[in-house]
Design a protein around this motif. Structure first.
Motif, PDB file in Angstrom:
ATOM      1  N   ASN A   5       0.950  -1.094  -0.013  1.00 50.46           N
ATOM      2  CA  ASN A   5      -0.076   0.043   0.103  1.00 50.46           C
ATOM      3  C   ASN A   5       0.888   1.344  -0.089  1.00 50.46           C
ATOM      4  O   ASN A   5       0.581   2.296  -0.656  1.00 50.46           O
ATOM      5  N   ALA A   6       2.064   1.238   0.791  1.00 55.83           N
ATOM      6  CA  ALA A   6       2.861   2.242   0.990  1.00 55.83           C
ATOM      7  C   ALA A   6       3.537   2.605  -0.608  1.00 55.83           C
ATOM      8  O   ALA A   6       3.804   3.650  -0.987  1.00 55.83           O
ATOM      9  N   VAL A   7       3.799   1.447  -0.991  1.00 58.12           N
ATOM     10  CA  VAL A   7       4.645   1.711  -2.569  1.00 58.12           C
ATOM     11  C   VAL A   7       3.770   1.956  -3.511  1.00 58.12           C
ATOM     12  O   VAL A   7       3.912   2.846  -4.442  1.00 58.12           O
ATOM     13  N   ALA A   8       2.522   1.519  -3.614  1.00 61.00           N
ATOM     14  CA  ALA A   8       1.453   1.793  -4.629  1.00 61.00           C
ATOM     15  C   ALA A   8       1.336   3.324  -4.802  1.00 61.00           C
ATOM     16  O   ALA A   8       0.893   3.677  -5.778  1.00 61.00           O
ATOM     17  N   GLU A   9       1.318   3.987  -3.644  1.00 62.12           N
ATOM     18  CA  GLU A   9       0.979   5.466  -3.747  1.00 62.12           C
ATOM     19  C   GLU A   9       1.813   6.129  -4.692  1.00 62.12           C
ATOM     20  O   GLU A   9       1.475   7.188  -5.116  1.00 62.12           O
ATOM     21  N   HIS A  10       3.141   5.540  -4.918  1.00 63.72           N
ATOM     22  CA  HIS A  10       3.917   6.245  -5.831  1.00 63.72           C
ATOM     23  C   HIS A  10       3.758   6.132  -7.217  1.00 63.72           C
ATOM     24  O   HIS A  10       4.374   6.740  -8.100  1.00 63.72           O
ATOM     25  N   PHE A  11       2.985   5.301  -7.489  1.00 57.38           N
ATOM     26  CA  PHE A  11       2.721   4.790  -8.978  1.00 57.38           C
ATOM     27  C   PHE A  11       1.407   4.847  -9.436  1.00 57.38           C
ATOM     28  O   PHE A  11       0.762   4.253 -10.344  1.00 57.38           O
ATOM     29  N   VAL A  12       0.352   5.709  -8.758  1.00 56.09           N
ATOM     30  CA  VAL A  12      -1.034   5.533  -9.080  1.00 56.09           C
ATOM     31  C   VAL A  12      -1.203   6.517 -10.370  1.00 56.09           C
ATOM     32  O   VAL A  12      -2.318   6.325 -11.046  1.00 56.09           O
ATOM     33  N   GLU A  13      -0.210   7.377 -10.858  1.00 55.80           N
ATOM     34  CA  GLU A  13      -0.548   8.265 -11.721  1.00 55.80           C
ATOM     35  C   GLU A  13      -0.579   7.348 -12.930  1.00 55.80           C
ATOM     36  O   GLU A  13      -1.405   7.481 -14.000  1.00 55.80           O
ATOM     37  N   GLY A  14       0.031   6.409 -13.263  1.00 54.83           N
ATOM     38  CA  GLY A  14       0.354   5.465 -14.347  1.00 54.83           C
ATOM     39  C   GLY A  14      -1.016   4.836 -14.471  1.00 54.83           C
ATOM     40  O   GLY A  14      -1.653   4.626 -15.488  1.00 54.83           O
ATOM     41  N   HIS A  15      -1.754   4.133 -13.265  1.00 54.53           N
ATOM     42  CA  HIS A  15      -2.973   3.743 -13.307  1.00 54.53           C
ATOM     43  C   HIS A  15      -4.447   4.475 -13.615  1.00 54.53           C
ATOM     44  O   HIS A  15      -5.107   3.984 -14.401  1.00 54.53           O
TER      45      HIS A  15
END
Length: 219
Positions: free
Chosen positions: A123-133
């Protein structure tokens, strides 16, 4: 007061004395508590510094293999409390970190706890890649990469810092690790330890894949 045979001045003096004593006791206790807390924090900081162990921190790193070379890049670094939002979870991570060995750097987490602890990190890591999704959801062109996420605490040389580490490596590389018995080009000599960790992770993935969570990243 005179009805009870008490002198008003005596009562007032006794009350004042008790108030002063109470204030002095409170001030002394607070001072002692502050001094002990300061001493304990400094002692722990000194111990961590000389042992080069900072097990209250977690660093998430991306392990990239390109052009025959290993490149390690930091995604984020946080305190354990910021990532594992539960005191018992932090305690379990600490215990697992201290149970790692040179031969087994992947943290030995109880089977029933693996998904829950890894999910905190995911969950902590996913925050850094939300733009691509969001771009993908909007129908924009993106590149999708699937990474395996796992927890380690590498035992390395005395001059190296030891921390809880969450590692990201492409799932296809973990399934068929290309450097099972060779070495890629290394940016730093001590990155040889990382190759050993990834070898151990690849072997463990084939036996116990629930030590890993998959993260899909869109860029």
């Amino acid at each position: 007061m005179f009805l009870f045979g008490l002198d008003t001045d005596q009562v007032s003096a006794e009350y004042t004395k008790r108030v002063i004593v109470t204030i002095l006791v409170a001030a002394t206790t607070s001072g002692a508590t502050f001094a002990f807390t300061w001493w304990w924090a400094r002692r722990q900081a000194t111990r961590q510094w000389y042992a080069k162990e900072f097990l209250d921190r977690i660093i998430v790193s991306l392990n990239i293999f390109t052009d025959g070379a290993l490149k390690i890049r930091t995604v984020l670094e946080r305190s354990l409390d910021e990532v594992f939002l539960n005191k018992l979870a932090v305690a379990k991570v600490w215990a697992a970190a201290r149970a790692t060995t040179v031969e087994n750097p992947v943290m030995p987490i109880a089977k029933e706890d693996r998904w829950f602890l890894l999910n905190f990190v995911l969950n902590a890591v996913a925050e850094h890649f939300v733009e691509g999704h969001i771009k993908r959801d909007a129908g924009l062109p993106v590149t999708t990469v699937k990474y395996a996420l796992f927890l380690t605490c590498e035992l390395v040389g005395d001059e190296r810092i030891r921390k809880v580490r969450a590692m990201l490596v492409r799932r296809d590389l973990l399934e068929n690790f290309p450097y099972a018995d060779t070495m890629p080009v290394l940016e730093n000599p001590w990155h040889e330890d990382r190759i050993k960790t990834l070898r151990a992770a690849s072997a463990l993935y084939k036996k116990e894949p629930d030590n890993f969570l998959m993260l899909e990243v869109c860029v």
